[in-house]
Motif scaffolding. Structure first.
Motif, PDB file in Angstrom:
ATOM      1  N   THR A  81      36.771  40.901  52.788  1.00  0.00           N
ATOM      2  CA  THR A  81      37.685  39.784  52.538  1.00  0.00           C
ATOM      3  C   THR A  81      37.277  39.047  51.270  1.00  0.00           C
ATOM      4  OG1 THR A  81      38.061  39.514  54.907  1.00  0.00           O
ATOM      5  CG2 THR A  81      38.595  37.631  53.503  1.00  0.00           C
ATOM      6  N   MET A  82      35.990  38.722  51.160  1.00  0.00           N
ATOM      7  CA  MET A  82      35.533  37.941  50.020  1.00  0.00           C
ATOM      8  C   MET A  82      35.491  38.793  48.748  1.00  0.00           C
ATOM      9  SD  MET A  82      35.428  35.073  51.232  1.00  0.00           S
ATOM     10  CE  MET A  82      34.555  33.907  50.252  1.00  0.00           C
ATOM     11  N   HIS A  83      35.196  40.093  48.887  1.00  0.00           N
ATOM     12  CA  HIS A  83      35.207  40.967  47.710  1.00  0.00           C
ATOM     13  C   HIS A  83      36.591  40.937  47.052  1.00  0.00           C
ATOM     14  CE1 HIS A  83      34.881  44.503  45.138  1.00  0.00           C
ATOM     15  NE2 HIS A  83      35.924  45.021  45.748  1.00  0.00           N
ATOM     16  N   GLY A  84      37.627  41.157  47.864  1.00  0.00           N
ATOM     17  CA  GLY A  84      38.987  41.171  47.323  1.00  0.00           C
ATOM     18  C   GLY A  84      39.360  39.825  46.723  1.00  0.00           C
ATOM     19  N   THR A  85      39.053  38.768  47.453  1.00  0.00           N
ATOM     20  CA  THR A  85      39.433  37.433  46.994  1.00  0.00           C
ATOM     21  C   THR A  85      38.715  37.063  45.707  1.00  0.00           C
ATOM     22  OG1 THR A  85      39.575  36.869  49.336  1.00  0.00           O
ATOM     23  CG2 THR A  85      39.716  35.065  47.769  1.00  0.00           C
ATOM     24  N   VAL A  86      37.403  37.278  45.683  1.00  0.00           N
ATOM     25  CA  VAL A  86      36.619  36.904  44.508  1.00  0.00           C
ATOM     26  C   VAL A  86      37.052  37.717  43.296  1.00  0.00           C
ATOM     27  CG1 VAL A  86      34.300  37.069  43.512  1.00  0.00           C
ATOM     28  CG2 VAL A  86      34.613  36.046  45.765  1.00  0.00           C
ATOM     29  N   MET A  87      37.229  39.021  43.488  1.00  0.00           N
ATOM     30  CA  MET A  87      37.577  39.861  42.346  1.00  0.00           C
ATOM     31  C   MET A  87      38.935  39.479  41.764  1.00  0.00           C
ATOM     32  SD  MET A  87      35.108  41.627  41.504  1.00  0.00           S
ATOM     33  CE  MET A  87      33.857  42.847  41.767  1.00  0.00           C
ATOM     34  N   LEU A  88      39.881  39.101  42.622  1.00  0.00           N
ATOM     35  CA  LEU A  88      41.187  38.722  42.091  1.00  0.00           C
ATOM     36  C   LEU A  88      41.202  37.292  41.566  1.00  0.00           C
ATOM     37  CD1 LEU A  88      43.419  40.473  44.697  1.00  0.00           C
ATOM     38  CD2 LEU A  88      43.439  40.880  42.248  1.00  0.00           C
ATOM     39  N   PHE A  89      40.811  36.342  42.423  1.00  0.00           N
ATOM     40  CA  PHE A  89      41.016  34.939  42.065  1.00  0.00           C
ATOM     41  C   PHE A  89      39.895  34.374  41.206  1.00  0.00           C
ATOM     42  CE2 PHE A  89      43.633  35.400  45.914  1.00  0.00           C
ATOM     43  CZ  PHE A  89      44.845  34.997  45.381  1.00  0.00           C
ATOM     44  N   LEU A  90      38.742  35.025  41.205  1.00  0.00           N
ATOM     45  CA  LEU A  90      37.632  34.467  40.433  1.00  0.00           C
ATOM     46  C   LEU A  90      37.131  35.398  39.335  1.00  0.00           C
ATOM     47  CD1 LEU A  90      35.772  32.796  43.409  1.00  0.00           C
ATOM     48  CD2 LEU A  90      36.816  31.602  41.492  1.00  0.00           C
ATOM     49  N   TRP A  91      37.660  36.622  39.274  1.00  0.00           N
ATOM     50  CA  TRP A  91      37.263  37.498  38.167  1.00  0.00           C
ATOM     51  C   TRP A  91      38.444  37.857  37.280  1.00  0.00           C
ATOM     52  CZ3 TRP A  91      34.873  39.491  34.335  1.00  0.00           C
ATOM     53  CH2 TRP A  91      35.064  40.819  33.903  1.00  0.00           C
ATOM     54  N   THR A  92      39.382  38.688  37.780  1.00  0.00           N
ATOM     55  CA  THR A  92      40.419  39.173  36.864  1.00  0.00           C
ATOM     56  C   THR A  92      41.320  38.049  36.345  1.00  0.00           C
ATOM     57  OG1 THR A  92      41.700  39.824  38.780  1.00  0.00           O
ATOM     58  CG2 THR A  92      40.507  41.546  37.671  1.00  0.00           C
ATOM     59  N   PHE A  93      41.834  37.201  37.254  1.00  0.00           N
ATOM     60  CA  PHE A  93      42.706  36.111  36.781  1.00  0.00           C
ATOM     61  C   PHE A  93      42.002  35.229  35.758  1.00  0.00           C
ATOM     62  CE2 PHE A  93      45.493  36.808  40.524  1.00  0.00           C
ATOM     63  CZ  PHE A  93      46.707  36.790  39.876  1.00  0.00           C
ATOM     64  N   PRO A  94      40.870  34.602  36.122  1.00  0.00           N
ATOM     65  CA  PRO A  94      40.259  33.678  35.148  1.00  0.00           C
ATOM     66  C   PRO A  94      39.766  34.347  33.881  1.00  0.00           C
ATOM     67  CG  PRO A  94      38.985  33.747  37.194  1.00  0.00           C
ATOM     68  CD  PRO A  94      40.202  34.548  37.424  1.00  0.00           C
ATOM     69  N   VAL A 267      49.833  41.562  40.331  1.00  0.00           N
ATOM     70  CA  VAL A 267      49.219  42.720  39.689  1.00  0.00           C
ATOM     71  C   VAL A 267      49.667  42.819  38.232  1.00  0.00           C
ATOM     72  CG1 VAL A 267      49.033  45.234  39.746  1.00  0.00           C
ATOM     73  CG2 VAL A 267      49.094  43.950  41.865  1.00  0.00           C
ATOM     74  N   TYR A 268      50.955  42.482  37.992  1.00  0.00           N
ATOM     75  CA  TYR A 268      51.449  42.547  36.617  1.00  0.00           C
ATOM     76  C   TYR A 268      50.938  41.378  35.801  1.00  0.00           C
ATOM     77  CZ  TYR A 268      54.388  45.903  38.990  1.00  0.00           C
ATOM     78  OH  TYR A 268      54.805  46.960  39.755  1.00  0.00           O
ATOM     79  N   VAL A 269      50.685  40.239  36.474  1.00  0.00           N
ATOM     80  CA  VAL A 269      50.078  39.105  35.770  1.00  0.00           C
ATOM     81  C   VAL A 269      48.718  39.540  35.212  1.00  0.00           C
ATOM     82  CG1 VAL A 269      49.151  36.775  36.016  1.00  0.00           C
ATOM     83  CG2 VAL A 269      51.242  37.410  37.218  1.00  0.00           C
ATOM     84  N   ILE A 270      48.039  40.374  35.983  1.00  0.00           N
ATOM     85  CA  ILE A 270      46.727  40.834  35.551  1.00  0.00           C
ATOM     86  C   ILE A 270      46.838  41.941  34.515  1.00  0.00           C
ATOM     87  CG2 ILE A 270      44.618  41.966  36.329  1.00  0.00           C
ATOM     88  CD1 ILE A 270      45.220  40.659  39.100  1.00  0.00           C
ATOM     89  N   ILE A 271      47.754  42.872  34.767  1.00  0.00           N
ATOM     90  CA  ILE A 271      47.728  44.067  33.921  1.00  0.00           C
ATOM     91  C   ILE A 271      48.492  43.884  32.620  1.00  0.00           C
ATOM     92  CG2 ILE A 271      49.713  45.377  34.800  1.00  0.00           C
ATOM     93  CD1 ILE A 271      47.269  47.645  34.912  1.00  0.00           C
TER      94      ILE A 271
END
Lengths: 553, 308
Positions: A81-94, A267-271
């Motif tokens: 749960t935290m892996h997915g959340t951290v990678m999206l909201f705290l790594w790729t987005f920021p 996903v498109y916001v990221i890619i």
């Protein structure tokens, strides 16, 4: 197009009475300089990338054997749960917001973002989100364990009985992150629309700016849905409402709609910014103009438009009627048209060029190849009958890690190396960069390729234990995962040493065409002493026309 | 100059043939990546997967070999710092490569639609709480000379109950319950899927079939097993702490053996089924890292005629 002063905008020369950052302290304090904020985003998000990576390695450690024998099932569930959340909201987005922050004003010839204070506030919400997320490990019952989708009713089950629990903190953090992203989106869209240098029409903007523009428009229409869903779930969890709780007559499928209406376009916001980065890098290291510039620019907007009508493909096997499955199959497949256009354009840009395989180019090429692979498995997944088999299996996990690691993280590394001299005024070590690339490229494929046969065989995602016949590919994937973890070490080493004592970088070490390369490295506080006047399209490699009428190239 | 052009065309042609042959071969390999074909639906889906793998390999190999060719042959010479040719685009080429993906998408979508129709697996037959006319799906499409529906009669009806973390199968005609799913082969099966608590997913990899089970929703699900043997049913929608343990055996047998099993089970008194979640919950776990974070307690192990 001229600089139109907007009411409420703090003009840069009113506030900047300091020099460009000279000490470490600058990066740890409240600053309104878009370049400082950009680097703050990048460093903060990389820190969380390492934390998310450690969670991943605990999971890969558990999956070395079929039994659940390394960590408690509750710990495993918290980890993914935290892996997915951290990678999206705290790594790729920021991290992508970091690049956008740093580059967009420079690329469009502006002195700063439209709303510098809002920009800084949006950044400082990221560490707050991170602290709440990490803090959830210390509440009774541990962090959220319902997966990053947080589907009810599992997310509504609260065995601790406490009001403050991991799931509540998770929802709170996601909501704050959403607010921060909306602030950012307003800022980027305004900056790009209103603050372009004279002469820079939309079709003279670099493709990275086009990509950021398209991505941030998605944020504006998508985030309200996610935030609404999160708030409704929070109310169900704490205040006894029954939006999604089937025990009280709510409908959990509605949450899936709220969630995916934003989270697929996310996903498109990221890619999209990664596509922008590819479009910046390929021309420089191929010494050719970007092939089909206008079509590539418009395809970003097309992706943003189509992204709004694809979310149900996550719910084919949920309570979704047939007519809806088939409509969303077609719309989902159509995403491949604008992305296909981009891929062909990059290949044509590279074709017949004079290639230099520097580290950024290697990462961009590796990322492109893995993106093509991910696109193909994406088409397979969009087909309803195939999805009925592989939905929620490791095939999906493999697919999206090819997108999010193979493409996004590789693209981010490409960007970090490419703009490192600009940001720090120092050159990085090319040989360490290449070691990093090969470790990361091999690690990524070893880690995520085996997930495809596992998924086709029927191994489910989110399981802490599995049938013994799946062990072989899991061991390979785990070894790849550990290699991937190790691959960050030469990167960190390279960045730290080069930043401290690398060779001094000239203004334009890659002989690149673009406004950001016309100012010194690192750029002065207000970017441009005189506002540039744009007279030609970007990517004029091989043509001898100047980009601006006033700044010397 | 002319020879150069002929050579280029020859290279391109050889490349294209090599890529095509390799893709066709990889497409055939796809069947071996999948579990045994135990349901009529699996035959259809596997053909579709093989087709997509072939097409995908062609695109992937085409793009990567072009890129690799550039990387090998279009490198800048050491001290050559000049630019490449300033080619900015080509309208014809751009139109062609926009048209190709559009046609491919229509082709893939058309084929997928055809397969989906033939499967006739259905979905939610009603949406209980939202009286939404769009959600009303007539569940049983006309079986029309498709392999999946050729064996449509008679239909075997079974109730499936999912709970945290156990499967219970109820055979209404004989009023038998079991924790093992027995199915007659070559008969159309119609399951009524129900969940007692959270979202679950009904998934048998060997059948290639999956359907989420949603609390308060009655979902009918149809398929036709064709290959006797023992398979695994797993929960495919994350359902909490003991999610991974929520599995059951699926036994596909000849209709005679199936009837025999039903008759035999009918004579058995209900007993408590074995349940991994419940036994793990009861005993202290043997993991190296334990936190003692509380969890939702598993539902009581079901009482069934045939504990499997």
């Amino acid at each position: 197009m001229t600089n139109v002063p907007i009411e409420g905008i703090l003009l840069p020369n009113e506030k900047h009475n300091h020099e460009s950052p000279t000490s470490w302290k600058e990066y740890f304090s409240f600053s309104t300089d878009h370049k400082v904020i950009g680097i703050q985003y990048l460093v903060t998000s990389f820190f969380f990338f390492l934390i998310g990576g450690i969670f991943a390695m605990v999971m890969r450690g558990e999956l070395m054997t079929p039994e659940s024998d390394l960590v408690d099932r509750t710990v495993y569930n918290g980890m993914f749960t935290m892996h997915g959340t951290v990678m999206l909201f705290l790594w790729t987005f920021p991290s992508l917001v970091g690049f956008a922050n740093y580059l967009v004003p420079l690329m469009i010839g502006a002195r700063d973002m439209a709303f510098p204070r809002l920009n800084a506030v949006a950044f400082w919400m990221v560490p707050v989100v991170g602290i709440i997320m990490m803090g959830s490990f210390f509440v009774p019952g541990g962090p959220a364990q319902a997966g990053w989708w947080s589907y009810p009713p599992v997310s509504l089950q609260n065995p601790t009985g406490n009001l403050i629990n991991g799931q509540v903190l998770w929802l709170l953090a996601v909501a704050i992150s959403g607010v921060s992203s909306i602030m950012g989106a307003v800022n980027f869209v305004t900056t790009i629309v209103k603050m372009r240098a004279p002469g820079m029409g939309f079709f003279k903007m670099p493709l990275f700016v086009w990509a950021v523009f398209s991505a941030q428009i998605i944020q504006l229409f998508g985030l309200p849905a996610l935030t609404a869903g999160a708030v409704m779930l929070l109310l169900d969890l704490t205040a006894g409402t029954a939006f999604f709780d089937p025990a009280k007559g709510g409908n959990p499928v509605m949450f899936e709609h709220y969630f995916w209406f934003y989270s697929h376009p996310a996903v498109y916001v990221i890619i999209l910014p990664i596509f922008g980065i590819f479009s910046e890098i390929f021309p420089v290291y191929s010494r050719k103009p970007l092939f089909g510039y206008k079509v590539v620019a418009v395809s970003s907007i097309l992706i943003a438009v189509v992204s709004g009508i694809v979310w149900v493909h996550h719910m084919y096997v949920s309570g979704t009627p047939s007519w809806m499955r088939l409509i969303f199959m077609l719309t989902t497949m159509f995403v491949s048209v604008p992305t296909g256009i981009k891929v062909f354009a990059w290949v044509a840009t590279i074709w017949g060029g004079k290639l230099r395989l520097n580290t950024p180019m290697l990462f961009a090429l590796g990322g492109l190849i893995m993106f093509v692979f991910a696109g193909i498995t994406g088409i397979m997944l969009s087909s309803v009958p195939v999805d009925v088999h592989v939905n929620n299996t490791y095939f999906v996990v493999g697919h999206f890690h090819y997108v999010l690691y193979g493409t996004v993280t590789m693209g981010l590394y490409a960007a970090i190396y490419h703009w490192f001299p600009k940001m720090t005024g120092r050159m990085y070590s090319e040989s360490w960069g290449k070691i990093h690339f090969w470790l990361a490229f091999i690690g990524t494929n070893l880690n995520f390729l085996p997930m495809h046969p596992l998924g086709l065989q029927g191994m489910l995602r989110r399981v802490a234990s599995y049938a013994p016949e799946y062990q072989f590919w899991n061991i390979i994937a785990s070894l790849g995962g550990f290699l991937l973890g190790m691959s960050t070490l030469p990167f960190i080493f390279n960045m730290v040493i080069s930043w401290m004592q690398g060779e001094k970088a000239p203004a334009n070490p890659w002989r690149a065409i673009g406004l950001e390369w016309m100012v010194s490295s690192p750029p002065p506080v207000e970017n441009f002493e005189e506002t540039p006047i744009i007279i030609s399209e970007p990517y004029g490699y091989g043509k001898s026309e100047p980009l601006t009428a006033n700044l010397s190239e | 100059m002319k020879i150069q052009k002929i050579l280029n065309i020859l290279t391109l042609l050889t490349g294209a043939i090599a890529v095509t042959v390799t893709s066709l071969w990889i497409g055939q390999q796809a069947y071996s990546w999948l579990p045994p074909q135990a349901a009529a639906e699996s035959l259809l889906i596997d053909d579709l997967i093989s087709f997509l793998v072939t097409l995908g390999s062609f695109i992937f190999l085409g793009v990567t070999s072009t890129l690799m060719y550039s990387v090998i042959f279009h490198r800048a010479i050491k001290d050559d710092f000049t630019d490449g040719p300033p080619i900015e685009g080509n309208i014809t080429l751009e139109v062609v490569w926009t048209a190709i993906p559009i046609l491919l998408v229509l082709w893939i979508a058309g084929y997928s639609y055809q397969v989906y129709e033939q499967m006739g697996i259905q979905g939610p037959s009603e949406i209980v709480h939202l009286h939404n006319p769009l959600g009303m799906e007539s569940a049983y499409a006309e079986p029309k000379d498709s392999p999946a529906n050729a064996l449509a009669e008679p239909v075997e009806k079974i109730d499936v109950l999912a709970k945290q973390w156990a499967w219970v199968f109820h055979y209404p005609e004989r009023d038998i319950t079991s924790t093992e799913l027995h199915l007659p082969s070559d008969r159309r099966i119609r399951l009524a899927l129900k969940s007692q608590d959270v979202l679950h997913g009904f998934y048998i990899p060997a059948f290639r079939l999956k359907q989420d089970i949603i609390p308060n929703h009655a979902i009918d699900f149809e398929f036709t097993p064709i290959r006797p043997g023992k398979y695994r049913l797993t929960d495919s929608q994350y359902s909490g702490t003991y999610f991974a343990t929520m599995q059951a055996n699926v036994v596909v047998e000849s209709p005679e053996d199936y009837q025999q099993w039903l008759a035999q089970a009918a004579t058995q008194k209900p007993s408590i089924a074995k349940n991994q979640a419940a036994s793990e919950y009861a005993q202290t776990s043997n993991q190296s890292v334990q936190t003692g974070w509380v969890t939702v307690p598993p539902a009581a192990p079901p009482l069934v005629n045939s504990p499997g």
